[in-house]
Design a protein around this motif. Structure first.
Motif, short mmCIF file in Angstrom:
data_model
loop_
_atom_site.label_atom_id
_atom_site.label_comp_id
_atom_site.label_asym_id
_atom_site.label_seq_id
_atom_site.Cartn_x
_atom_site.Cartn_y
_atom_site.Cartn_z
N SER A 25 0.77 -1.13 0.02
CA SER A 25 -0.08 0.07 -0.02
C SER A 25 0.75 1.22 -0.01
CB SER A 25 -0.91 -0.09 1.26
OG SER A 25 -1.64 1.05 1.30
N HIS A 26 1.91 1.54 0.72
CA HIS A 26 2.88 2.44 0.88
C HIS A 26 3.56 2.72 -0.50
CE1 HIS A 26 5.73 5.17 2.17
NE2 HIS A 26 6.80 4.42 1.72
N ALA A 27 3.94 1.56 -1.15
CA ALA A 27 4.70 1.62 -2.57
C ALA A 27 3.84 2.10 -3.60
CB ALA A 27 5.08 0.22 -2.67
N ALA A 28 2.43 1.70 -3.39
CA ALA A 28 1.36 2.18 -4.56
C ALA A 28 1.31 3.65 -4.35
CB ALA A 28 0.34 1.46 -4.38
N ARG A 29 1.24 4.27 -3.10
CA ARG A 29 1.18 5.72 -2.79
C ARG A 29 2.44 6.24 -3.23
NH1 ARG A 29 -0.91 3.94 2.00
NH2 ARG A 29 1.08 4.64 3.17
N VAL A 30 3.31 5.84 -2.95
CA VAL A 30 4.89 6.60 -3.60
C VAL A 30 4.84 6.64 -4.93
CG1 VAL A 30 7.37 6.16 -3.85
CG2 VAL A 30 6.09 6.04 -1.48
N GLY A 31 4.40 5.39 -5.61
CA GLY A 31 4.47 5.22 -7.10
C GLY A 31 3.51 6.21 -7.52
N ALA A 47 11.20 4.35 -8.05
CA ALA A 47 10.54 4.69 -6.98
C ALA A 47 9.85 3.75 -6.06
CB ALA A 47 9.75 5.95 -7.11
N VAL A 48 9.14 2.72 -6.64
CA VAL A 48 8.33 1.90 -5.71
C VAL A 48 9.46 0.95 -5.16
CG1 VAL A 48 6.93 -0.04 -6.14
CG2 VAL A 48 6.16 2.07 -6.99
N ILE A 49 10.41 0.46 -5.86
CA ILE A 49 11.41 -0.48 -5.53
C ILE A 49 12.10 0.23 -4.23
CG2 ILE A 49 13.48 -1.41 -5.92
CD1 ILE A 49 12.37 -2.20 -8.54
N ALA A 98 -3.10 3.22 -6.21
CA ALA A 98 -3.31 4.48 -5.59
C ALA A 98 -3.42 5.60 -6.65
CB ALA A 98 -2.11 4.79 -4.65
N ALA A 99 -4.26 6.62 -6.64
CA ALA A 99 -4.45 7.69 -7.68
C ALA A 99 -4.11 9.22 -7.03
CB ALA A 99 -5.75 7.63 -8.32
N MET A 100 -3.43 9.79 -7.97
CA MET A 100 -2.96 11.26 -7.83
C MET A 100 -3.28 11.93 -8.79
SD MET A 100 -1.42 11.75 -4.80
CE MET A 100 -0.94 10.57 -3.60
#
Length: 110
Positions: A25-31, A47-49, A98-100
């Motif tokens: 979940s954290h990785a998706a938000r960062v991505g 960035a995700v990695i 995650a969406a931005m």
């Protein structure tokens, strides 16, 4: 006694998968934050990695754009390595999106 040991192993394995779910979940938000300003999938994947200690060989990252939003989906195959429990349930597939808002200046209409 064997039942209690097996129960304890199940609890430990559940906690490990739950930890992986939080990291996905954290990785998706960062991505998604990176995808909002960078059009490159390679930059998003990097960035995700970098944002998670998860095994990058088990990670899959997708980037989608729709209107003024970018969506990043991270999929991870969580290993079940606790003795006995892993054999019983196998690896667990985790997925989070995650969406931005798309903040790139070169997008159409922007």
């Amino acid at each position: 006694m064997p039942f209690l040991v097996l129960l304890l192993m199940c609890i430990v394995q559940t906690a490990l998968v739950a930890r992986d779910a939080v990291l996905v979940s954290h990785a998706a938000r960062v991505g998604a934050r990176i995808a909002a300003v960078e059009p490159s999938l390679n930059a998003v994947r990097s960035a995700v990695i970098a944002a998670t200690p998860l095994d990058s060989g088990r990670l899959d990252v997708e980037r989608e754009s729709a209107r003024d939003l970018v969506r990043v989906t991270v999929r991870y195959r969580s290993p079940t390595e606790v003795p006995l429990v892993g054999v019983l349930i196998g690896d667990v597939d985790l997925s989070e999106s995650a969406a931005m808002p798309d903040e790139r200046r070169d997008r159409p209409g922007g």
